[in-house]
Design a protein around this motif. Structure first.
Motif, PDB file in Angstrom:
ATOM      1  N   ALA A 143     -31.776  19.376  36.756  1.00 40.23           N
ATOM      2  CA  ALA A 143     -30.800  19.227  35.671  1.00 40.23           C
ATOM      3  C   ALA A 143     -30.480  20.568  35.015  1.00 40.23           C
ATOM      4  N   SER A 144     -31.410  21.521  35.079  1.00 37.79           N
ATOM      5  CA  SER A 144     -31.207  22.841  34.486  1.00 37.79           C
ATOM      6  C   SER A 144     -30.565  23.823  35.459  1.00 37.79           C
ATOM      7  N   ASN A 145     -30.401  23.418  36.695  1.00 33.54           N
ATOM      8  CA  ASN A 145     -29.886  24.298  37.740  1.00 33.54           C
ATOM      9  C   ASN A 145     -28.361  24.444  37.608  1.00 33.54           C
ATOM     10  N   PRO A 146     -27.846  25.666  37.374  1.00 31.99           N
ATOM     11  CA  PRO A 146     -26.392  25.840  37.273  1.00 31.99           C
ATOM     12  C   PRO A 146     -25.641  25.469  38.552  1.00 31.99           C
ATOM     13  N   GLY A 147     -26.385  25.381  39.663  1.00 32.15           N
ATOM     14  CA  GLY A 147     -25.761  24.992  40.919  1.00 32.15           C
ATOM     15  C   GLY A 147     -25.740  23.495  41.150  1.00 32.15           C
ATOM     16  N   ALA A 148     -26.243  22.728  40.180  1.00 34.36           N
ATOM     17  CA  ALA A 148     -26.236  21.267  40.327  1.00 34.36           C
ATOM     18  C   ALA A 148     -24.797  20.758  40.317  1.00 34.36           C
ATOM     19  N   ARG A 149     -24.520  19.790  41.163  1.00 33.30           N
ATOM     20  CA  ARG A 149     -23.161  19.254  41.286  1.00 33.30           C
ATOM     21  C   ARG A 149     -22.841  18.307  40.124  1.00 33.30           C
ATOM     22  N   PRO A 150     -21.583  18.249  39.721  1.00 32.33           N
ATOM     23  CA  PRO A 150     -21.208  17.399  38.582  1.00 32.33           C
ATOM     24  C   PRO A 150     -21.621  15.941  38.735  1.00 32.33           C
ATOM     25  N   ASP A 151     -21.476  15.356  39.946  1.00 32.26           N
ATOM     26  CA  ASP A 151     -21.844  13.947  40.097  1.00 32.26           C
ATOM     27  C   ASP A 151     -23.354  13.747  40.019  1.00 32.26           C
ATOM     28  N   VAL A 152     -24.117  14.762  40.407  1.00 31.51           N
ATOM     29  CA  VAL A 152     -25.577  14.691  40.266  1.00 31.51           C
ATOM     30  C   VAL A 152     -25.948  14.781  38.788  1.00 31.51           C
ATOM     31  N   LEU A 153     -25.295  15.685  38.060  1.00 34.72           N
ATOM     32  CA  LEU A 153     -25.555  15.817  36.625  1.00 34.72           C
ATOM     33  C   LEU A 153     -25.139  14.558  35.876  1.00 34.72           C
ATOM     34  N   ASP A 154     -24.105  13.895  36.351  1.00 35.16           N
ATOM     35  CA  ASP A 154     -23.695  12.638  35.739  1.00 35.16           C
ATOM     36  C   ASP A 154     -24.834  11.621  35.818  1.00 35.16           C
ATOM     37  N   GLN A 155     -25.507  11.566  36.963  1.00 31.11           N
ATOM     38  CA  GLN A 155     -26.655  10.669  37.106  1.00 31.11           C
ATOM     39  C   GLN A 155     -27.804  11.114  36.220  1.00 31.11           C
ATOM     40  N   LEU A 156     -28.095  12.410  36.207  1.00 33.99           N
ATOM     41  CA  LEU A 156     -29.230  12.915  35.422  1.00 33.99           C
ATOM     42  C   LEU A 156     -28.984  12.795  33.921  1.00 33.99           C
ATOM     43  N   SER A 157     -27.729  12.760  33.509  1.00 34.40           N
ATOM     44  CA  SER A 157     -27.434  12.603  32.083  1.00 34.40           C
ATOM     45  C   SER A 157     -27.779  11.209  31.585  1.00 34.40           C
ATOM     46  N   ARG A 158     -28.064  10.297  32.521  1.00 30.68           N
ATOM     47  CA  ARG A 158     -28.489   8.937  32.156  1.00 30.68           C
ATOM     48  C   ARG A 158     -29.951   8.699  32.548  1.00 30.68           C
ATOM     49  N   ASP A 159     -30.698   9.774  32.752  1.00 30.30           N
ATOM     50  CA  ASP A 159     -32.103   9.687  33.173  1.00 30.30           C
ATOM     51  C   ASP A 159     -32.936   8.969  32.115  1.00 30.30           C
ATOM     52  N   ALA A 160     -34.043   8.382  32.569  1.00 33.33           N
ATOM     53  CA  ALA A 160     -34.921   7.657  31.646  1.00 33.33           C
ATOM     54  C   ALA A 160     -35.608   8.593  30.660  1.00 33.33           C
ATOM     55  N   ASP A 161     -35.770   9.863  31.035  1.00 34.36           N
ATOM     56  CA  ASP A 161     -36.461  10.826  30.160  1.00 34.36           C
ATOM     57  C   ASP A 161     -35.431  11.633  29.375  1.00 34.36           C
ATOM     58  N   VAL A 162     -35.599  11.687  28.052  1.00 33.18           N
ATOM     59  CA  VAL A 162     -34.625  12.362  27.198  1.00 33.18           C
ATOM     60  C   VAL A 162     -34.567  13.849  27.490  1.00 33.18           C
ATOM     61  N   ARG A 163     -35.680  14.451  27.951  1.00 32.56           N
ATOM     62  CA  ARG A 163     -35.669  15.882  28.253  1.00 32.56           C
ATOM     63  C   ARG A 163     -34.777  16.187  29.450  1.00 32.56           C
ATOM     64  N   VAL A 164     -34.763  15.294  30.414  1.00 35.55           N
ATOM     65  CA  VAL A 164     -33.881  15.467  31.571  1.00 35.55           C
ATOM     66  C   VAL A 164     -32.431  15.271  31.142  1.00 35.55           C
ATOM     67  N   ARG A 165     -32.176  14.257  30.323  1.00 34.31           N
ATOM     68  CA  ARG A 165     -30.816  14.015  29.846  1.00 34.31           C
ATOM     69  C   ARG A 165     -30.285  15.221  29.078  1.00 34.31           C
ATOM     70  N   ALA A 166     -31.129  15.782  28.215  1.00 35.80           N
ATOM     71  CA  ALA A 166     -30.698  16.937  27.420  1.00 35.80           C
ATOM     72  C   ALA A 166     -30.397  18.132  28.310  1.00 35.80           C
ATOM     73  N   ALA A 167     -31.237  18.370  29.325  1.00 33.54           N
ATOM     74  CA  ALA A 167     -31.005  19.497  30.240  1.00 33.54           C
ATOM     75  C   ALA A 167     -29.700  19.319  31.005  1.00 33.54           C
ATOM     76  N   ALA A 168     -29.405  18.100  31.425  1.00 33.51           N
ATOM     77  CA  ALA A 168     -28.157  17.840  32.147  1.00 33.51           C
ATOM     78  C   ALA A 168     -26.946  18.072  31.252  1.00 33.51           C
ATOM     79  N   LEU A 169     -27.039  17.663  29.991  1.00 32.53           N
ATOM     80  CA  LEU A 169     -25.920  17.827  29.065  1.00 32.53           C
ATOM     81  C   LEU A 169     -25.718  19.285  28.664  1.00 32.53           C
ATOM     82  N   GLU A 170     -26.763  20.097  28.768  1.00 28.86           N
ATOM     83  CA  GLU A 170     -26.652  21.517  28.454  1.00 28.86           C
ATOM     84  C   GLU A 170     -26.189  22.336  29.655  1.00 28.86           C
TER      85      GLU A 170
END
Length: 278
Positions: free
Chosen positions: A104-131
């Motif tokens: 989720a913190s990887n700038p090379g992560a694809r938008p559709d992958v980040l879309d999934q991670l932004s709904r992750d069960a862990d808030v720390r993962v969600r926050a990293a995806a949104l940042e």
């Protein structure tokens, strides 16, 4: 006639390449061994696996590392900028939070992958995806609507550079002052949002007074506010002030406002002097 030993190439432990037969097998590895995909399912924390983030790996090798399910290795694999879409989705489904967070913190992560991670069960993962700078606008809007009472997470979505104008307008009218000020304070906030906020409560007007994208017309309006803190904010907003407004604030009744205006004048004079000397 003396029988020749078979010729092979080896890479020693120190990285040097050896051609021909080498009997020191304990410190030499055949070069063809590199073709074998690594399977790292060890758990020794003393082993440095950071090279997995940058070393050239073939897709089959990345497959093997993902299949190994070793978080100590996968957390570095997830940092790779050139992961395929398939590999990213497989890592996004990993059971370990630290691995998903690394992706989720990887700038090379694809938008559709980040879309999934932004709904992750862990808030720390969600926050990293949104940042993440590549987080898509749709994921930001969804997070804003679904975060419920998590104001910090919603504010992260509002502040993101990919937030669109419609989303910023919605956040600018949010009843929560943190979210509202985050939207109004954006340098790219729509002009109608800033104009409306300039006639809002003290916090809204202060956010506009501090916003470098507000423009000279709103600065002139807010510089006549009854609240000294708003006039002082205008006096310090160098990118939005015009000379007439600054001159008026230099003679303000409040000493703090005059001090801020005088400081702004010194900065502008110094810039003019430097430009003139150039």
């Amino acid at each position: 006639m003396k029988k020749q030993r078979p010729t092979r190439s080896y890479t020693r432990a120190d990285g040097t390449r050896v051609s021909g037969y080498d009997s020191r097998r304990d410190v030499a590895t055949p070069t063809h061994a590199a073709a074998t995909p690594p399977v790292d399912n060890g758990w020794d924390s003393s082993v440095d696996r950071s090279a997995y983030a940058t070393t050239e790996l073939r897709p089959a090798q990345v497959d093997a590392l993902i299949a190994g399910r070793n978080p100590a290795a996968l957390v570095h694999v997830a940092e790779r900028r050139n992961l395929t879409r398939e590999h990213q989705f497989r890592i996004a489904d990993d059971r370990e939070m630290v691995v998903r967070h690394a992706l989720a913190s990887n700038p090379g992560a694809r938008p559709d992958v980040l879309d999934q991670l932004s709904r992750d069960a862990d808030v720390r993962v969600r926050a990293a995806a949104l940042e993440n700078p590549t987080c898509p606008a749709g994921a930001l809007r969804d997070a804003y609507r679904s975060a419920l009472e998590d104001v910090e997470l919603k504010a992260t979505a509002v502040a993101h550079e990919n937030a669109d104008a419609a989303f910023i307008r919605a956040a600018a009218s949010d009843p929560d002052p943190v979210l509202r000020s985050t939207a109004i304070g954006r340098w790219d906030a729509p002009a109608d949002v800033l104009a409306l906020a300039a006639n809002g409560d003290n916090l809204d007007r202060l956010c506009v007074a501090e916003n470098p994208g507000a423009g000279s017309q709103l600065m002139s309006q807010l510089s006549k506010s009854a609240e000294p803190e708003i006039r002082a904010a205008c006096a310090g907003n160098l990118l939005a002030l015009d000379d007439e407004t600054l001159a008026r604030l230099e003679t303000d009744d409040d000493a703090r406002v005059r001090a801020v205006a005088a400081h702004s004048r010194r900065i502008l004079d110094a810039i003019d002097e430097r430009l003139g000397a150039a």
